[in-house]
Design a protein around this motif. Structure first.
Motif, PDB file in Angstrom:
ATOM      1  N   VAL A 142       0.832  -1.207   0.000  1.00 10.51           N
ATOM      2  CA  VAL A 142       0.000   0.000   0.000  1.00 10.51           C
ATOM      3  C   VAL A 142       0.869   1.259   0.000  1.00 10.51           C
ATOM      4  O   VAL A 142       0.583   2.238  -0.707  1.00 10.51           O
ATOM      5  CB  VAL A 142      -0.942  -0.026   1.219  1.00 10.51           C
ATOM      6  CG1 VAL A 142      -1.715   1.284   1.335  1.00 10.51           C
ATOM      7  CG2 VAL A 142      -1.912  -1.195   1.123  1.00 10.51           C
ATOM      8  N   THR A 143       1.944   1.238   0.774  1.00 15.80           N
ATOM      9  CA  THR A 143       2.833   2.398   0.838  1.00 15.80           C
ATOM     10  C   THR A 143       3.514   2.650  -0.502  1.00 15.80           C
ATOM     11  O   THR A 143       3.625   3.802  -0.955  1.00 15.80           O
ATOM     12  CB  THR A 143       3.890   2.189   1.930  1.00 15.80           C
ATOM     13  OG1 THR A 143       3.231   1.926   3.172  1.00 15.80           O
ATOM     14  CG2 THR A 143       4.773   3.407   2.072  1.00 15.80           C
ATOM     15  N   VAL A 144       3.973   1.600  -1.146  1.00 11.89           N
ATOM     16  CA  VAL A 144       4.624   1.762  -2.452  1.00 11.89           C
ATOM     17  C   VAL A 144       3.625   2.289  -3.485  1.00 11.89           C
ATOM     18  O   VAL A 144       3.968   3.135  -4.329  1.00 11.89           O
ATOM     19  CB  VAL A 144       5.228   0.418  -2.898  1.00 11.89           C
ATOM     20  CG1 VAL A 144       5.704   0.488  -4.339  1.00 11.89           C
ATOM     21  CG2 VAL A 144       6.391   0.029  -1.994  1.00 11.89           C
ATOM     22  N   SER A 145       2.390   1.826  -3.422  1.00 12.98           N
ATOM     23  CA  SER A 145       1.369   2.338  -4.347  1.00 12.98           C
ATOM     24  C   SER A 145       1.109   3.820  -4.102  1.00 12.98           C
ATOM     25  O   SER A 145       0.897   4.594  -5.058  1.00 12.98           O
ATOM     26  CB  SER A 145       0.076   1.543  -4.177  1.00 12.98           C
ATOM     27  OG  SER A 145       0.295   0.168  -4.455  1.00 12.98           O
ATOM     28  N   PHE A 146       1.114   4.219  -2.844  1.00 15.61           N
ATOM     29  CA  PHE A 146       0.934   5.635  -2.523  1.00 15.61           C
ATOM     30  C   PHE A 146       2.102   6.471  -3.063  1.00 15.61           C
ATOM     31  O   PHE A 146       1.897   7.558  -3.616  1.00 15.61           O
ATOM     32  CB  PHE A 146       0.821   5.805  -1.010  1.00 15.61           C
ATOM     33  CG  PHE A 146       0.929   7.230  -0.555  1.00 15.61           C
ATOM     34  CD1 PHE A 146      -0.129   8.112  -0.720  1.00 15.61           C
ATOM     35  CD2 PHE A 146       2.092   7.697   0.036  1.00 15.61           C
ATOM     36  CE1 PHE A 146      -0.026   9.433  -0.307  1.00 15.61           C
ATOM     37  CE2 PHE A 146       2.208   9.005   0.443  1.00 15.61           C
ATOM     38  CZ  PHE A 146       1.142   9.886   0.273  1.00 15.61           C
ATOM     39  N   LEU A 147       3.326   5.973  -2.911  1.00 15.92           N
ATOM     40  CA  LEU A 147       4.493   6.707  -3.403  1.00 15.92           C
ATOM     41  C   LEU A 147       4.479   6.839  -4.918  1.00 15.92           C
ATOM     42  O   LEU A 147       4.946   7.838  -5.467  1.00 15.92           O
ATOM     43  CB  LEU A 147       5.782   6.011  -2.949  1.00 15.92           C
ATOM     44  CG  LEU A 147       6.044   5.998  -1.445  1.00 15.92           C
ATOM     45  CD1 LEU A 147       7.303   5.188  -1.125  1.00 15.92           C
ATOM     46  CD2 LEU A 147       6.178   7.418  -0.910  1.00 15.92           C
ATOM     47  N   GLY A 148       3.947   5.836  -5.607  1.00 15.32           N
ATOM     48  CA  GLY A 148       3.851   5.936  -7.056  1.00 15.32           C
ATOM     49  C   GLY A 148       2.711   6.840  -7.509  1.00 15.32           C
ATOM     50  O   GLY A 148       2.848   7.592  -8.481  1.00 15.32           O
ATOM     51  N   THR A 173       3.202   4.287 -12.582  1.00 13.34           N
ATOM     52  CA  THR A 173       2.502   3.012 -12.474  1.00 13.34           C
ATOM     53  C   THR A 173       3.437   1.835 -12.204  1.00 13.34           C
ATOM     54  O   THR A 173       2.949   0.745 -11.890  1.00 13.34           O
ATOM     55  CB  THR A 173       1.724   2.738 -13.761  1.00 13.34           C
ATOM     56  OG1 THR A 173       2.641   2.657 -14.869  1.00 13.34           O
ATOM     57  CG2 THR A 173       0.715   3.853 -14.034  1.00 13.34           C
ATOM     58  N   VAL A 174       4.737   2.041 -12.316  1.00 13.78           N
ATOM     59  CA  VAL A 174       5.674   0.933 -12.116  1.00 13.78           C
ATOM     60  C   VAL A 174       5.702   0.475 -10.653  1.00 13.78           C
ATOM     61  O   VAL A 174       5.592  -0.730 -10.379  1.00 13.78           O
ATOM     62  CB  VAL A 174       7.078   1.333 -12.610  1.00 13.78           C
ATOM     63  CG1 VAL A 174       8.095   0.237 -12.293  1.00 13.78           C
ATOM     64  CG2 VAL A 174       7.048   1.595 -14.115  1.00 13.78           C
ATOM     65  N   PRO A 175       5.871   1.361  -9.666  1.00 10.76           N
ATOM     66  CA  PRO A 175       5.870   0.882  -8.267  1.00 10.76           C
ATOM     67  C   PRO A 175       4.587   0.168  -7.858  1.00 10.76           C
ATOM     68  O   PRO A 175       4.660  -0.877  -7.182  1.00 10.76           O
ATOM     69  CB  PRO A 175       6.105   2.171  -7.463  1.00 10.76           C
ATOM     70  CG  PRO A 175       6.830   3.073  -8.388  1.00 10.76           C
ATOM     71  CD  PRO A 175       6.239   2.803  -9.728  1.00 10.76           C
ATOM     72  N   PRO A 176       3.378   0.648  -8.204  1.00 14.87           N
ATOM     73  CA  PRO A 176       2.182  -0.126  -7.834  1.00 14.87           C
ATOM     74  C   PRO A 176       2.130  -1.513  -8.460  1.00 14.87           C
ATOM     75  O   PRO A 176       1.649  -2.469  -7.824  1.00 14.87           O
ATOM     76  CB  PRO A 176       1.030   0.760  -8.340  1.00 14.87           C
ATOM     77  CG  PRO A 176       1.576   2.129  -8.352  1.00 14.87           C
ATOM     78  CD  PRO A 176       3.001   1.964  -8.764  1.00 14.87           C
TER      79      PRO A 176
END
Length: 258
Positions: A142-148, A173-176
């Motif tokens: 979830v955190t990585v999706s937020f950062l992306g 869109t790459v990190p999510p």
């Protein structure tokens, strides 16, 4: 005879021509001196003109060669200077971190608690909990999706320095996608490794490729990423240690049973 003298004089350096021209003016009218003068020029001037040591280009080349043959001297940094420089960079980073807005600083630090608490609790209890490890992986995804996704919020406003082009929106869109892939692994160790890669890519986007943020935000991103990566790796290491201990216990139990 005069063409021969003219040819010899034209091959001499400029200073030598200035020295020989008064002789020609003084003895030009005396016919008896032409032979002696030509003989002298043949013996002294012409050999000198052929000598490479009086060639101006060779002289200057020799001087330049002598000037550049000495090896360059580079001042090596002493350990004290490097330590002072590193401490200065760290001090400036901490000062910029203090200048960050209080809500952003406190919320970012509070968001690191779920990462740190999982391996800390396992280390205190001395037991590996797969449920807590999966919860950490889920929170990390979830955190990585937020950062992306925050890149979209930064690029969409009209006055933003980042344009809503393919570079900004597609890279966001790459990190999510990597975070979603981390949730598909049955082994939490593989999921943790995938999240570490996603966090590294998101940090690289924010610091290098895409338009830069304020200095305090970049420092906050670095600190947060380091803490998250270390927490994920600590959980994976505790899992490996727990599995090794469980394997040793089974081997001992089988040996005592036999």
């Amino acid at each position: 005879m005069f063409p021969h003298i003219q040819r010899c004089c034209f091959h001499t350096p400029f200073k030598l021509q200035k020295l020989t021209s008064p002789r020609l003016l003084l003895y030009g009218k005396n016919k008896t001196t032409w032979s002696s003068l030509s003989f002298q020029l043949q013996r002294n001037v012409c050999p000198l003109s052929r000598s490479p040591s009086l060639n101006p280009a060779s002289v200057y080349a020799t001087k330049l060669q002598a000037f550049h043959t000495s090896p360059p001297f580079f001042k090596k940094k002493t350990p004290k200077e490097s330590e002072t420089k590193d401490s200065g960079v760290l001090q400036r980073s901490m000062e910029s971190l203090k200048d960050s807005p209080k809500p952003a600083l406190y919320l970012s630090l509070a968001g690191l608690i779920p990462f740190v608490s999982v391996p800390l609790l396992m280390a205190i209890q001395g037991t590996y909990y797969p449920e807590l490890a999966f919860a950490q992986i889920t929170y990390g995804a979830v955190t990585v999706s937020f950062l992306g996704g925050k890149r979209w919020g930064f690029a969409l406003p009209e006055n933003s320095p980042a344009k809503p082009d393919w570079l900004n929106l597609a890279n966001s869109t790459v990190p999510p996608l990597l975070a979603w892939q981390a949730l598909l692994f049955k082994d939490t160790t593989h999921g943790a490794i995938m999240l570490v890669m996603a966090l590294g890519i998101a940090l690289h986007y924010d610091l290098s490729l895409l338009p830069t943020y304020p200095r305090w935000f970049k420092v906050l991103r670095v600190v947060g990423t380091v803490v998250m990566v270390l927490s994920l790796l600590a959980t994976a290491a505790l899992k490996t240690i727990s599995e090794e201990q469980l394997r040793n216990r089974r081997n001992k139990w089988q040996n005592t049973k036999q």
